[in-house]
Write an enzyme that holds these catalytic residues in place. Structure first.
Site, PDB file in Angstrom:
ATOM      1  N   MET A   1       3.207   4.291  -0.394  1.00 23.73           N
ATOM      2  CA  MET A   1       4.117   4.684  -1.337  1.00 23.73           C
ATOM      3  C   MET A   1       4.598   3.552  -2.046  1.00 23.73           C
ATOM      4  O   MET A   1       5.041   3.497  -3.179  1.00 23.73           O
ATOM      5  CB  MET A   1       5.421   5.487  -0.497  1.00 23.73           C
ATOM      6  CG  MET A   1       5.168   6.781  -0.466  1.00 23.73           C
ATOM      7  SD  MET A   1       6.643   7.811  -0.021  1.00 23.73           S
ATOM      8  CE  MET A   1       6.397   7.864   1.708  1.00 23.73           C
TER       9      MET A   1
ATOM     10  N   TYR B   1      11.675   6.815  15.533  1.00 22.94           N
ATOM     11  CA  TYR B   1      11.624   7.177  13.986  1.00 22.94           C
ATOM     12  C   TYR B   1      12.598   8.083  13.551  1.00 22.94           C
ATOM     13  O   TYR B   1      13.325   7.624  12.497  1.00 22.94           O
ATOM     14  CB  TYR B   1      10.069   7.992  13.713  1.00 22.94           C
ATOM     15  CG  TYR B   1       9.704   7.964  12.358  1.00 22.94           C
ATOM     16  CD1 TYR B   1       9.284   6.897  11.644  1.00 22.94           C
ATOM     17  CD2 TYR B   1       9.810   9.140  11.562  1.00 22.94           C
ATOM     18  CE1 TYR B   1       8.914   7.075  10.266  1.00 22.94           C
ATOM     19  CE2 TYR B   1       9.918   9.366  10.442  1.00 22.94           C
ATOM     20  CZ  TYR B   1       9.093   8.107   9.724  1.00 22.94           C
ATOM     21  OH  TYR B   1       8.843   8.253   8.342  1.00 22.94           O
TER      22      TYR B   1
ATOM     23  N   ARG C   1       0.756  -1.204  -0.007  1.00 25.03           N
ATOM     24  CA  ARG C   1       0.023  -0.083   0.197  1.00 25.03           C
ATOM     25  C   ARG C   1       0.923   1.318  -0.061  1.00 25.03           C
ATOM     26  O   ARG C   1       2.114   1.078   0.073  1.00 25.03           O
ATOM     27  CB  ARG C   1      -0.906   0.013   1.234  1.00 25.03           C
ATOM     28  CG  ARG C   1      -0.193   0.222   2.491  1.00 25.03           C
ATOM     29  CD  ARG C   1      -0.911   0.211   3.853  1.00 25.03           C
ATOM     30  NE  ARG C   1      -0.709   0.808   4.945  1.00 25.03           N
ATOM     31  CZ  ARG C   1      -0.726   0.455   6.283  1.00 25.03           C
ATOM     32  NH1 ARG C   1      -1.998   0.059   6.493  1.00 25.03           N
ATOM     33  NH2 ARG C   1      -0.137   1.472   7.192  1.00 25.03           N
TER      34      ARG C   1
ATOM     35  N   ASP D   1       5.699  -7.749   1.666  1.00 26.21           N
ATOM     36  CA  ASP D   1       5.184  -6.806   2.705  1.00 26.21           C
ATOM     37  C   ASP D   1       4.663  -8.014   3.775  1.00 26.21           C
ATOM     38  O   ASP D   1       4.703  -9.118   3.527  1.00 26.21           O
ATOM     39  CB  ASP D   1       3.854  -6.191   2.242  1.00 26.21           C
ATOM     40  CG  ASP D   1       3.483  -4.711   3.182  1.00 26.21           C
ATOM     41  OD1 ASP D   1       3.152  -5.105   4.392  1.00 26.21           O
ATOM     42  OD2 ASP D   1       3.809  -3.778   2.661  1.00 26.21           O
TER      43      ASP D   1
HETATM   44  P1  NAD Z   1       2.298   2.739   4.959  1.00 27.19           P
HETATM   45  O1  NAD Z   1       2.165   2.732   6.401  1.00 27.19           O
HETATM   46  O2  NAD Z   1       1.155   3.014   4.083  1.00 27.19           O
HETATM   47  O3  NAD Z   1       3.317   1.637   4.494  1.00 27.19           O
HETATM   48  C1  NAD Z   1       4.351   1.140   5.089  1.00 27.19           C
HETATM   49  C2  NAD Z   1       4.233  -0.424   4.888  1.00 27.19           C
HETATM   50  O4  NAD Z   1       5.085  -1.007   5.429  1.00 27.19           O
HETATM   51  C3  NAD Z   1       2.929  -0.921   5.119  1.00 27.19           C
HETATM   52  O5  NAD Z   1       2.505  -1.607   4.009  1.00 27.19           O
HETATM   53  C4  NAD Z   1       3.271  -1.974   6.094  1.00 27.19           C
HETATM   54  O6  NAD Z   1       2.422  -3.253   6.149  1.00 27.19           O
HETATM   55  C5  NAD Z   1       4.570  -2.324   5.614  1.00 27.19           C
HETATM   56  N1  NAD Z   1       5.467  -2.829   7.054  1.00 27.19           N
HETATM   57  C6  NAD Z   1       5.487  -2.443   8.281  1.00 27.19           C
HETATM   58  N2  NAD Z   1       6.191  -3.279   8.840  1.00 27.19           N
HETATM   59  C7  NAD Z   1       6.592  -4.124   8.096  1.00 27.19           C
HETATM   60  C8  NAD Z   1       7.618  -5.243   8.226  1.00 27.19           C
HETATM   61  N3  NAD Z   1       8.343  -5.541   9.384  1.00 27.19           N
HETATM   62  N4  NAD Z   1       8.132  -5.869   7.177  1.00 27.19           N
HETATM   63  C9  NAD Z   1       7.704  -5.560   5.855  1.00 27.19           C
HETATM   64  N5  NAD Z   1       6.784  -4.651   5.565  1.00 27.19           N
HETATM   65  C10 NAD Z   1       6.150  -3.848   6.626  1.00 27.19           C
HETATM   66  O7  NAD Z   1       3.284   4.064   5.026  1.00 27.19           O
HETATM   67  P2  NAD Z   1       4.044   5.118   3.893  1.00 27.19           P
HETATM   68  O8  NAD Z   1       3.599   6.345   4.083  1.00 27.19           O
HETATM   69  O9  NAD Z   1       3.618   4.557   2.589  1.00 27.19           O
HETATM   70  O10 NAD Z   1       5.389   4.876   3.884  1.00 27.19           O
HETATM   71  C11 NAD Z   1       6.466   4.111   3.338  1.00 27.19           C
HETATM   72  C12 NAD Z   1       7.740   4.748   3.923  1.00 27.19           C
HETATM   73  O11 NAD Z   1       7.914   6.143   3.684  1.00 27.19           O
HETATM   74  C13 NAD Z   1       8.117   4.365   5.315  1.00 27.19           C
HETATM   75  O12 NAD Z   1       9.587   3.955   5.563  1.00 27.19           O
HETATM   76  C14 NAD Z   1       7.884   5.767   5.762  1.00 27.19           C
HETATM   77  O13 NAD Z   1       8.720   6.174   7.242  1.00 27.19           O
HETATM   78  C15 NAD Z   1       8.400   6.674   4.830  1.00 27.19           C
HETATM   79  N6  NAD Z   1       7.946   7.867   4.880  1.00 27.19           N
HETATM   80  C16 NAD Z   1       6.511   8.325   5.000  1.00 27.19           C
HETATM   81  C17 NAD Z   1       6.271   9.763   4.971  1.00 27.19           C
HETATM   82  C18 NAD Z   1       4.766   9.901   4.829  1.00 27.19           C
HETATM   83  O14 NAD Z   1       4.374  11.043   5.183  1.00 27.19           O
HETATM   84  N7  NAD Z   1       3.666   8.969   4.501  1.00 27.19           N
HETATM   85  C19 NAD Z   1       7.320  10.484   5.220  1.00 27.19           C
HETATM   86  C20 NAD Z   1       8.421  10.436   5.077  1.00 27.19           C
HETATM   87  C21 NAD Z   1       8.945   9.192   5.054  1.00 27.19           C
END
Ligand code: NAD
Length: 243
Positions: free
Chosen positions: A18, A152, A16, A37
């Protein structure tokens, strides 16, 4: 079209948000993608939508044995791995005073150790591919700091440093390693976060990014267009860190 033709790319956290956007963009530009995932049904649905050049494999990024299985399966199905996007991540919100050690360690385990295990696991396959590109998804929380999310911030700063260390070790094999630092992106991670909503009002581009906007950056870094980029930070934050 075809900016990453013939490449085999593993994406963590691809079910899901990004990660799913990265998978869609890379497949559209010619790559074969292994979506991984811990969310099995959602991950399978993303791979099914993308057709023959996509495969879903369950992977908890903290499990080193599972990593080896994923890399072997990716190589068998599509050929040696030439791209890895370490995208899986979690956040835990608590002030330091009330932050449980177990919650702090859990965030480091997924966000930091998971990235280490991924880089280690793909190295042999990338050598067989004749080189590759690793993209580690950090955050602007890996460049500046935010209160109440200590694990984080620690993990995302660590990802930035590990990226540079790995770039030094892997360069001779033609393997590039870069970190991406998004600001607020509209995904499930942020849609209930009051801080994220207030942050965007206070930045030059006063809106959250769409996941597709980060996918364009990841596509560039995976592609050979980024052939001279390694060990660097790529920020896409609507200007938030100009302040
Ligand atoms: P999201 O929560 O939608 O997606 C994160 C995904 O990681 C999920 O599908 C989840 O099931 C998976 N995940 C969690 N733990 C896991 C594990 N142990 N093994 C495998 N998969 C696992 O969040 P997102 O916003 O799409 O985040 C993606 C990345 O971008 C993350 O690293 C997040 O820290 C980073 N990020 C997000 C933002 C934001 O504003 N959304 C900003 C900066 C950085």
């Amino acid at each position: 079209m075809g900016r990453v033709n013939g490449k085999t790319v593993i994406i963590t956290g691809g079910a899901r948000g990004m990660g799913a956007a990265f998978a869609r963009r890379l497949v559209a530009e010619g790559a074969a993608v292994v979506v991984t995932d811990v969310l099995v049904e959602e991950g399978k649905a993303v791979a099914a939508e993308l057709g023959e050049r996509a495969l879903f494999l369950p992977l908890d990024v903290t499990d080193e044995n599972a990593w080896q299985g994923v890399v072997a399966a990716a190589e068998e199905q599509f050929g040696p791995v030439s791209g890895l996007v370490n995208n899986a991540g979690i956040v835990h919100v608590d002030p330091i005073e009330r932050l449980a050690e177990a919650d702090f360690r859990k965030v480091l385990d997924v966000n930091q150790i998971g990235v280490f295990l991924g880089m280690k696991a793909v190295l042999g396959s990338m050598r067989r591919a004749g080189g590759g590109s690793i993209v580690n998804i950090s955050s602007i929380g890996g460049i500046i700091a935010f209160s109440n999310i200590l694990g984080y911030v620690a993990s995302k700063w660590a990802v930035r440093g590990m990226t540079k260390a790995a770039a030094q070790e892997f360069g001779a094999d033609g393997i590039r390693v870069n970190s991406v630092h998004p600001g607020v992106v509209a995904t499930e991670m942020t849609d209930t976060s009051e801080r994220s909503h207030s942050m965007v009002g206070d930045q030059p581009l006063a809106r959250a990014a769409a996941p597709e906007e980060l996918a364009n950056l990841v596509l560039f870094l995976i592609s050979d267009e980024a052939g001279y980029c390694t060990g660097s930070e790529f920020v896409a934050d609507g200007g938030y860190t100009t302040k």
